[in-house]
Design an enzyme around this catalytic site. Structure first.
Site, PDB file in Angstrom:
ATOM      1  N   ARG A  55      -6.188   0.883 -11.946  1.00  0.00           N
ATOM      2  CA  ARG A  55      -5.560   1.966 -11.165  1.00  0.00           C
ATOM      3  C   ARG A  55      -4.045   1.871 -11.224  1.00  0.00           C
ATOM      4  NH1 ARG A  55      -8.183   0.693  -5.971  1.00  0.00           N
ATOM      5  NH2 ARG A  55      -7.042   2.406  -5.044  1.00  0.00           N
ATOM      6  N   ARG A  67      -1.500  13.975  -9.211  1.00  0.00           N
ATOM      7  CA  ARG A  67      -1.453  12.644  -9.817  1.00  0.00           C
ATOM      8  C   ARG A  67      -1.158  12.699 -11.314  1.00  0.00           C
ATOM      9  NH1 ARG A  67      -5.063   9.849  -5.953  1.00  0.00           N
ATOM     10  NH2 ARG A  67      -5.270   7.659  -6.442  1.00  0.00           N
TER      11      ARG A  67
END
Ligand code: AMP
Length: 186
Positions: free
Chosen positions: A141, A89
């Site tokens: 997010r 990520r």
């Protein structure tokens, strides 16, 4: 052999697709988010360490995630393939994954980038029941995805194994698009 990285923003369907592929291909589904949620539920040391990050929609520090993935990739069930969901990520995580894989003489076969518009992501996330699916945390997010995770695509664009998949369809349709992308993968 299927060694797949499922990539995409929160709500793109990585978890659902990884689970379906894992059943079909009979290889382990490795979801860093699931591992963290189990650790939190079990109140383990790892769980206590990461809980706030998940609650706030922030990324767990690279060193913690990389150590955990190193551990997971040292288990015998990954010999015949694996599906990574939610990792890497960040660019440092992608670099660390290359390093970890070369240490065990493996390589990934495809990076599957699930593409979904932001409006549809928000709609899907608001429809789930997860603790970190409140409106504020979703916004955070998505911000983290744009800032820290989307740049990982440039890292994989340097190679030839990145495949973009249109993720804005019913689950089964997306699954069959992924199947075509991975068919014949060695
Ligand atoms: P997910 O289930 O993949 O949406 O992940 C849920 C949460 O777990 C994320 O919002 C992060 O807080 C944390 N997390 C999962 N995977 C990673 C990762 N590779 N790096 C950092 N944090 C992660």
């Amino acid at each position: 052999m299927a060694r797949l990285i499922l990539f995409g923003p929160p709500g793109a369907g990585k978890g659902t697709q990884a689970a379906a592929l894992s059943r079909q291909l009979k290889v382990p589904h490795i979801s860093t988010g699931d591992i963290f949620r189990s650790a939190i539920a079990a109140r383990s040391d790892l769980g206590l360490k990461v809980q706030n990050y998940l609650d706030e929609g922030k990324l767990v520090p690279d060193v913690v995630v990389i150590d955990m993935v190193r551990d997971r990739l040292s288990q015998p069930d990954i010999a015949e393939g694996w599906i990574l969901d939610g990792f890497p990520r960040t660019v440092p995580q992608a670099q660390a994954l290359d390093q970890l894989l070369s240490e065990i003489n493996q390589d990934y076969s495809r990076v599957l980038n699930l593409q979904v518009s932001e409006a549809l992501l928000i709609e899907r996330l608001l429809g789930r029941q997860r603790k970190d699916d409140t409106e504020d945390v979703i916004q955070e997010r998505l911000r983290v995805y744009r800032n820290d995770t989307a740049p990982v695509l440039a890292f994989y664009e340097q190679g030839t194994r990145l495949v973009n998949i249109d993720g804005a369809a019913d689950v089964e349709i997306v699954t069959s698009r992924i199947q075509s992308a991975v068919s014949g993968v060695e």
